[in-house]
Design an enzyme around this catalytic site. Structure first.
Site, PDB file in Angstrom:
ATOM      1  N   HIS A 189      -0.931  11.280  -2.137  1.00  0.00           N
ATOM      2  CA  HIS A 189      -2.268  10.812  -1.767  1.00  0.00           C
ATOM      3  C   HIS A 189      -3.227  11.960  -1.508  1.00  0.00           C
ATOM      4  CE1 HIS A 189      -5.438   9.555   1.066  1.00  0.00           C
ATOM      5  NE2 HIS A 189      -5.427   8.429   0.377  1.00  0.00           N
ATOM      6  N   GLU A 202      -3.414   4.143  -8.530  1.00  0.00           N
ATOM      7  CA  GLU A 202      -4.695   4.746  -8.166  1.00  0.00           C
ATOM      8  C   GLU A 202      -4.723   6.178  -8.676  1.00  0.00           C
ATOM      9  OE1 GLU A 202      -7.544   6.180  -4.501  1.00  0.00           O
ATOM     10  OE2 GLU A 202      -6.054   4.620  -4.087  1.00  0.00           O
ATOM     11  N   HIS A 251       0.824  -1.206   0.000  1.00  0.00           N
ATOM     12  CA  HIS A 251       0.000   0.000   0.000  1.00  0.00           C
ATOM     13  C   HIS A 251       0.861   1.260   0.000  1.00  0.00           C
ATOM     14  CE1 HIS A 251      -3.076   2.700   2.209  1.00  0.00           C
ATOM     15  NE2 HIS A 251      -3.468   2.570   0.954  1.00  0.00           N
TER      16      HIS A 251
END
Length: 254
Positions: free
Chosen positions: A63, A123, A21
């Site tokens: 992020h 992502e 992750h």
């Protein structure tokens, strides 16, 4: 014609079961090249990371929508040029051993994946109001950079993933959900997804079976408890994304 197994899924699924992750999980500053190093050190063969755009449309890893938590910068990332973002310290917040670690570009991430033989789950993480543009540019850059292993694109944003599909239709896509909605079949069907990615806390054996029956793979995030990881493996989850590279993985759970 797709090669099928008995459960209706493609037998030629190219991605490892264990996914790091934000590159290095809890072992390195997230979305940095130091995270890639931690991934490799613990035997992981696949990384997940977040990609967004600077104000001048450079694709880079971060992020949050703001810089405050994981860099020495301040304010909205989307309002900063790459020249400004490139010199920020993205490591000291985690530990002073990582002082001077920088925000990588998507090209940096591609080069590291190529060098270390890593698969990637990119992502697409658009800042507010930039969904379609971010999806389009991230997909286009990924298509041009990745050579050895085709990256898997994912996003919580329908519009970002739809734009990614238009820009790079041959790159595989996975739709991200928190709790899987009742109309998930419609959503993944419209986006022609190959996988569904969901918060592991909302996954059950019957739901996983339903998703598999629809011909999709399942990624569970973010699984940091080895007992829960074992349960998800028994239920047939295809990919487990974790922060605890030191506790969860093929070697740790064998």
């Amino acid at each position: 014609m797709r090669n099928k197994t008995d459960d209706g899924l493609s037998a030629l699924w190219p991605y490892p079961q264990w996914v790091a992750h934000r590159c290095g999980g809890k072992l390195a500053p997230e979305n940095t090249l130091a995270g890639f190093d931690a991934c490799v050190r613990h035997g992981y063969r696949m990384v997940e990371f977040d990609a967004k755009l600077s104000s001048d449309n450079q694709t880079f890893l971060l992020h949050d929508d703001t810089l405050d938590r994981t860099t020495n910068g301040r304010g909205d990332a989307a309002k900063q040029t790459w020249a400004h973002l490139a010199v920020l310290d993205a490591g000291s917040w985690f530990d002073r051993r990582f002082a001077g670690e920088h925000l990588p570009t998507l090209a940096d991430a591609a080069a590291r994946c190529e060098r270390d033989g890593l698969a990637a789950n990119i992502e697409i993480k658009p800042c507010p109001g930039r969904d379609a543009l971010t999806g389009e540019l991230v997909a286009a850059v990924a298509l041009s950079l990745w050579r050895s292993q085709t990256p898997l694109l994912s996003s919580f944003s329908f519009d970002a993933l739809a734009a990614a599909r238009a820009a790079a239709p041959h790159l595989p896509r996975g739709m991200l959900f928190d709790e899987v909605p009742g109309d998930w079949r419609r959503i993944v069907g419209e986006l022609q997804c190959v996988s569904l990615h969901a918060d592991h806390r909302h996954l059950t054996q019957p739901l996983i079976d339903e998703i598999h029956a629809a011909g999709l793979r399942v990624l569970a995030y973010t699984v940091n408890d080895p007992v829960r990881a074992r349960q998800l493996v028994q239920w047939g989850v295809d990919m487990i994304c974790t922060d605890r590279l030191d506790l969860i993985g093929a070697n740790a759970l064998s």
